[in-house]
Design a protein around this motif. Structure first.
Motif, PDB file in Angstrom:
ATOM      1  N   ARG A   1      22.054   7.273   0.286  1.00 47.56           N
ATOM      2  CA  ARG A   1      21.438   6.867  -1.059  1.00 47.56           C
ATOM      3  C   ARG A   1      20.929   8.334  -1.666  1.00 47.56           C
ATOM      4  N   SER A   2      21.265   9.274  -0.950  1.00 47.92           N
ATOM      5  CA  SER A   2      20.768  10.494  -1.559  1.00 47.92           C
ATOM      6  C   SER A   2      21.700  11.006  -2.720  1.00 47.92           C
ATOM      7  N   GLU A   3      21.010  11.568  -3.558  1.00 46.92           N
ATOM      8  CA  GLU A   3      21.903  12.210  -4.577  1.00 46.92           C
ATOM      9  C   GLU A   3      23.042  13.350  -4.119  1.00 46.92           C
ATOM     10  N   GLU A   4      24.130  13.080  -4.511  1.00 54.31           N
ATOM     11  CA  GLU A   4      25.301  13.916  -3.976  1.00 54.31           C
ATOM     12  C   GLU A   4      24.995  15.430  -3.906  1.00 54.31           C
ATOM     13  N   ILE A   5      24.353  15.595  -4.987  1.00 53.05           N
ATOM     14  CA  ILE A   5      24.107  17.086  -5.171  1.00 53.05           C
ATOM     15  C   ILE A   5      23.112  17.557  -4.198  1.00 53.05           C
ATOM     16  N   ASP A   6      22.174  17.047  -3.796  1.00 58.89           N
ATOM     17  CA  ASP A   6      21.266  17.271  -2.670  1.00 58.89           C
ATOM     18  C   ASP A   6      21.892  17.335  -1.138  1.00 58.89           C
ATOM     19  N   LEU A   7      22.617  16.254  -1.278  1.00 60.57           N
ATOM     20  CA  LEU A   7      23.407  16.454  -0.125  1.00 60.57           C
ATOM     21  C   LEU A   7      24.349  17.669   0.213  1.00 60.57           C
ATOM     22  N   LEU A   8      24.795  17.799  -0.797  1.00 63.62           N
ATOM     23  CA  LEU A   8      25.992  19.085  -0.745  1.00 63.62           C
ATOM     24  C   LEU A   8      25.143  20.369  -0.582  1.00 63.62           C
ATOM     25  N   ARG A   9      24.139  20.124  -1.110  1.00 59.47           N
ATOM     26  CA  ARG A   9      23.112  21.609  -1.121  1.00 59.47           C
ATOM     27  C   ARG A   9      22.693  21.930   0.443  1.00 59.47           C
ATOM     28  N   THR A  10      22.148  20.716   1.126  1.00 57.84           N
ATOM     29  CA  THR A  10      21.869  21.161   2.655  1.00 57.84           C
ATOM     30  C   THR A  10      22.974  21.228   3.352  1.00 57.84           C
ATOM     31  N   LEU A  11      24.016  20.435   2.872  1.00 52.67           N
ATOM     32  CA  LEU A  11      25.083  20.378   4.061  1.00 52.67           C
ATOM     33  C   LEU A  11      25.730  22.024   4.212  1.00 52.67           C
TER      34      LEU A  11
ATOM     35  N   ASN B   1      19.894   0.138  -5.547  1.00 51.95           N
ATOM     36  CA  ASN B   1      20.165   1.529  -5.283  1.00 51.95           C
ATOM     37  C   ASN B   1      21.059   1.951  -4.075  1.00 51.95           C
ATOM     38  N   ALA B   2      21.864   0.768  -3.650  1.00 52.14           N
ATOM     39  CA  ALA B   2      22.689   1.124  -2.863  1.00 52.14           C
ATOM     40  C   ALA B   2      23.959   1.017  -3.644  1.00 52.14           C
ATOM     41  N   PRO B   3      24.996   1.952  -3.605  1.00 53.75           N
ATOM     42  CA  PRO B   3      26.201   1.876  -4.319  1.00 53.75           C
ATOM     43  C   PRO B   3      27.267   0.535  -3.913  1.00 53.75           C
ATOM     44  N   SER B   4      27.037   0.428  -2.624  1.00 51.33           N
ATOM     45  CA  SER B   4      27.929  -0.820  -2.205  1.00 51.33           C
ATOM     46  C   SER B   4      27.427  -2.144  -3.249  1.00 51.33           C
ATOM     47  N   ALA B   5      26.069  -2.133  -3.152  1.00 53.45           N
ATOM     48  CA  ALA B   5      25.693  -3.582  -3.815  1.00 53.45           C
ATOM     49  C   ALA B   5      25.893  -3.310  -5.253  1.00 53.45           C
ATOM     50  N   VAL B   6      26.034  -2.410  -6.029  1.00 56.62           N
ATOM     51  CA  VAL B   6      26.414  -2.369  -7.096  1.00 56.62           C
ATOM     52  C   VAL B   6      27.822  -2.609  -7.551  1.00 56.62           C
ATOM     53  N   ALA B   7      28.458  -2.181  -6.714  1.00 61.18           N
ATOM     54  CA  ALA B   7      30.009  -2.379  -6.587  1.00 61.18           C
ATOM     55  C   ALA B   7      30.398  -3.818  -6.404  1.00 61.18           C
ATOM     56  N   ARG B   8      29.857  -4.393  -5.488  1.00 65.87           N
ATOM     57  CA  ARG B   8      30.075  -5.601  -5.341  1.00 65.87           C
ATOM     58  C   ARG B   8      29.495  -6.686  -6.380  1.00 65.87           C
ATOM     59  N   ARG B   9      28.587  -6.285  -6.817  1.00 67.36           N
ATOM     60  CA  ARG B   9      28.058  -7.185  -8.192  1.00 67.36           C
ATOM     61  C   ARG B   9      29.089  -7.083  -9.476  1.00 67.36           C
ATOM     62  N   LYS B  10      29.608  -5.861  -9.370  1.00 69.85           N
ATOM     63  CA  LYS B  10      30.455  -5.572 -10.584  1.00 69.85           C
ATOM     64  C   LYS B  10      31.617  -6.373 -10.512  1.00 69.85           C
TER      65      LYS B  10
ATOM     66  N   CYS C   1      21.953   9.040  14.665  1.00 74.21           N
ATOM     67  CA  CYS C   1      20.867   9.145  13.768  1.00 74.21           C
ATOM     68  C   CYS C   1      20.513   8.017  12.897  1.00 74.21           C
ATOM     69  N   ASN C   2      19.469   7.539  12.843  1.00 75.42           N
ATOM     70  CA  ASN C   2      19.204   6.311  11.937  1.00 75.42           C
ATOM     71  C   ASN C   2      18.371   6.698  10.800  1.00 75.42           C
ATOM     72  N   SER C   3      19.013   6.782   9.629  1.00 78.52           N
ATOM     73  CA  SER C   3      18.110   6.907   8.587  1.00 78.52           C
ATOM     74  C   SER C   3      17.494   5.729   7.943  1.00 78.52           C
ATOM     75  N   ASP C   4      17.529   4.655   8.101  1.00 74.50           N
ATOM     76  CA  ASP C   4      16.621   3.477   7.500  1.00 74.50           C
ATOM     77  C   ASP C   4      16.765   3.873   6.163  1.00 74.50           C
ATOM     78  N   TRP C   5      17.907   4.121   5.527  1.00 82.73           N
ATOM     79  CA  TRP C   5      18.288   4.215   4.176  1.00 82.73           C
ATOM     80  C   TRP C   5      17.270   5.197   3.494  1.00 82.73           C
ATOM     81  N   LYS C   6      16.531   5.897   4.215  1.00 81.23           N
ATOM     82  CA  LYS C   6      15.498   6.837   3.545  1.00 81.23           C
ATOM     83  C   LYS C   6      16.200   8.261   3.499  1.00 81.23           C
ATOM     84  N   ILE C   7      16.048   8.586   2.319  1.00 79.08           N
ATOM     85  CA  ILE C   7      16.556   9.759   1.717  1.00 79.08           C
ATOM     86  C   ILE C   7      15.783  11.074   2.467  1.00 79.08           C
TER      87      ILE C   7
END
Lengths: 330, 330
Positions: free
Chosen positions: B125-135, B185-194, B95-101
């Motif tokens: 990049r979805s909110e964790e809570i949303d993910l868990l809800r649908t999962l 908005n990508a967690p990986s990008a934020v972490a690397r910047r940090k 599945c290719n999400s194109d980073w789209k929620i």
DNA sequence: TTGTACGCGTTATCAT
DNA sequence: ATGATAACGCGTACAA
């Protein structure tokens, strides 16, 4: 997971009514419909494709058998296939065959057992007869293979591509062109070599020089190195590599030896992988429209699934010459 | 397609007997067994995973949701996942999400309806809570994301990676290091910047300079170009790009401007995509073991599917510094 | 050792 | 307009 039954009892109706609501088939009263819809929301009901599939015989899933998704030419194809598939609500099962006949067969068995609706097979090296035997009447499309007596097929004219590549080298002034081919049990490799030979015969006095390799960087590297080291071999001033990966190997070898690419040695590849733009120098190549080919293959497959037809479509793409610096004398 | 019934009647036994033979469960007489086996061969019988799945609730299929298979970091992961999956007789739906929620959500719905046994989600990049809800309670493993309150996760320590990358530049003698980050908005990008900021604070007097971009070649290219053209901006002698693709863009920009990479400008990327070896000059990068991460994620998922556990495993890989020529002064 | 019968979730056919 | 029920292919108690 809530089932249709749960929804039915919650809404106080029969399962068949719920089914009608879901598929909006048959008559359902406005009021009842609302109740059912509500029950569905509350129970977070999801219809089971599995149960549906058992009834209908359709799974809305297709198989994609490719040699190796980690090999840079294939992701584009896969993306094209998946985009077209999801557009039509189909999913794609990814299968990496590693060019191994028995792995192909194993995947086919699995896909058959999972009742997938069709298969796209890329770069198969199986005997056609074997493929057809295990496929039975499952719709399929073959890619990157020039022949197919059943099922549609999508490929690029590799003979023409090989010819064009070689011709380009001569037109740029190179005179002794050798060819590093892919493994000759790969139909694509054979076809490209044929194109090479055709061009050599037409444009040069030399006879063809072909070194068989493996479509990998290391293969291209060692192939060139061994020729360079073997003084008994003829001299050459250009190489047509059977794919970009090998061409990149050639680039590395030449760089290591201090050979000036473009000036002293012309290099052309095949595939047009994204990386070919970023090498040093940038690589002239025969670009294959992988995305579009994948998309089209999927389109053909889905139409075949929707309405089986006896007409066999053979879709032939052309590789496009991308002239860059590796074949330019400055 | 022949069914178990056909086999039964052909062999003159009951369906349950055939079932026992297939699954080698329960007692079956030698002679009967042979007859059944023969009937199966002759009818080219294949058990239906669909029917099986309906009964057992298991489909031996998992979903792999990644941003884009055509993006060069992901094929390695996909290959690792698929290898581990097929080793255990599981198939992988790509599945290719194109980073789209919303695409993520759409795929999740489909996978849920198809009763797939578990999901691997990469770079969501979805909110964790949303993910868990649908999962719901579907087993899943998240990759490339540092947190997860349910389900296992596999990631690399991007803060450390960003820190290491930046530190390397200082250790090579560069003094003004800027950072081109991925989309924040990508967690990986934020972490690397940090990680970058940490290193800057530790090793330099300058203050951090971050330009947000998009993880693409063109993004890296234009980011550098715009800084170069803006005379109000500070000078810099090295750049840490948030991924290899952008680093390659930087390489192109520098080459276009006649800036000597390594000597005048140090460049380091992140990911370690195969292509990073073949650029000019070869690209120093933080290598992420994509294949192994994918393999491990799948391993975790399958074990969770086999025997659900309450213990959450967080598997952290380290990015490995690959020193090449783009950060070397000659 | 083998057979019968029920259930998995859904659709489709037939009544009502 | 709605409900009951057979069927899809298979596994599995349970009975024989």
């Amino acid at each position: 997971m809530a089932t249709i039954k749960d929804v039915a009892s919650k809404a106080g109706v029969a399962v068949s009514t719920v089914s009608r609501v879901i598929n909006s088939s048959g008559y359902v009263g406005e009021e009842t419909k609302k109740r059912v819809l509500n029950a569905m929301k509350e129970l977070r009901f999801r219809p089971s494709h599995i149960a549906r599939g058992l009834v209908s015989g359709k799974t809305y899933t297709i198989g994609l058998i490719i040699p190796d998704i980690a090999n840079p030419f294939f992701p584009e194809i896969a993306r094209g296939v998946e985009d077209e598939a999801i557009k039509n609500n189909f999913n794609v099962i990814l299968c990496n065959s590693d060019w191994k006949i028995d792995r192909e067969k194993m995947y086919l068995s699995l896909l058959l057992e999972k009742w997938c609706d069709g298969v796209i097979i890329v770069g198969s090296r199986s005997e056609e007869i074997d493929l057809l035997r295990t496929l039975g009447d499952l719709p399929f499309v073959s890619m990157d293979r020039d022949i197919s007596s059943a099922g549609h097929s999508v490929w690029v004219d590799n003979v023409l591509g090989g010819y064009t590549a070689t011709k380009h080298l001569y037109s740029m002034g190179y005179r002794h062109v050798i060819h590093i081919s892919g493994p000759l049990n790969a139909p694509s490799a054979v076809a490209r070599r044929k194109g090479y030979e055709l061009a050599v015969k037409e444009f040069a006095l030399q006879s063809p020089v072909v070194v068989e390799s493996d479509y990998r960087k290391s293969g291209g590297f060692t192939a060139v190195m061994s020729i360079l080291d073997d003084s008994s071999k003829e001299r050459f001033d250009a190489v047509f590599a059977g794919n970009d990966l090998m061409a990149i190997g050639v680039l590395h070898a030449a760089n290591d030896r201090g050979i000036c690419i473009g000036e002293e040695l012309g290099v052309i590849g095949y595939d047009g992988i994204p990386e070919s733009e970023d090498t040093f120098p940038s690589l002239t190549t025969m670009f294959q429209p992988g995305y579009e080919m994948g998309r089209r293959a999927c389109e053909l497959l889905l139409s075949e699934i929707a309405t089986p037809s006896s007409r066999l479509i053979k879709e032939v793409f052309k590789a496009e010459l991308k002239i860059r610096k590796s074949t330019k004398r400055s």
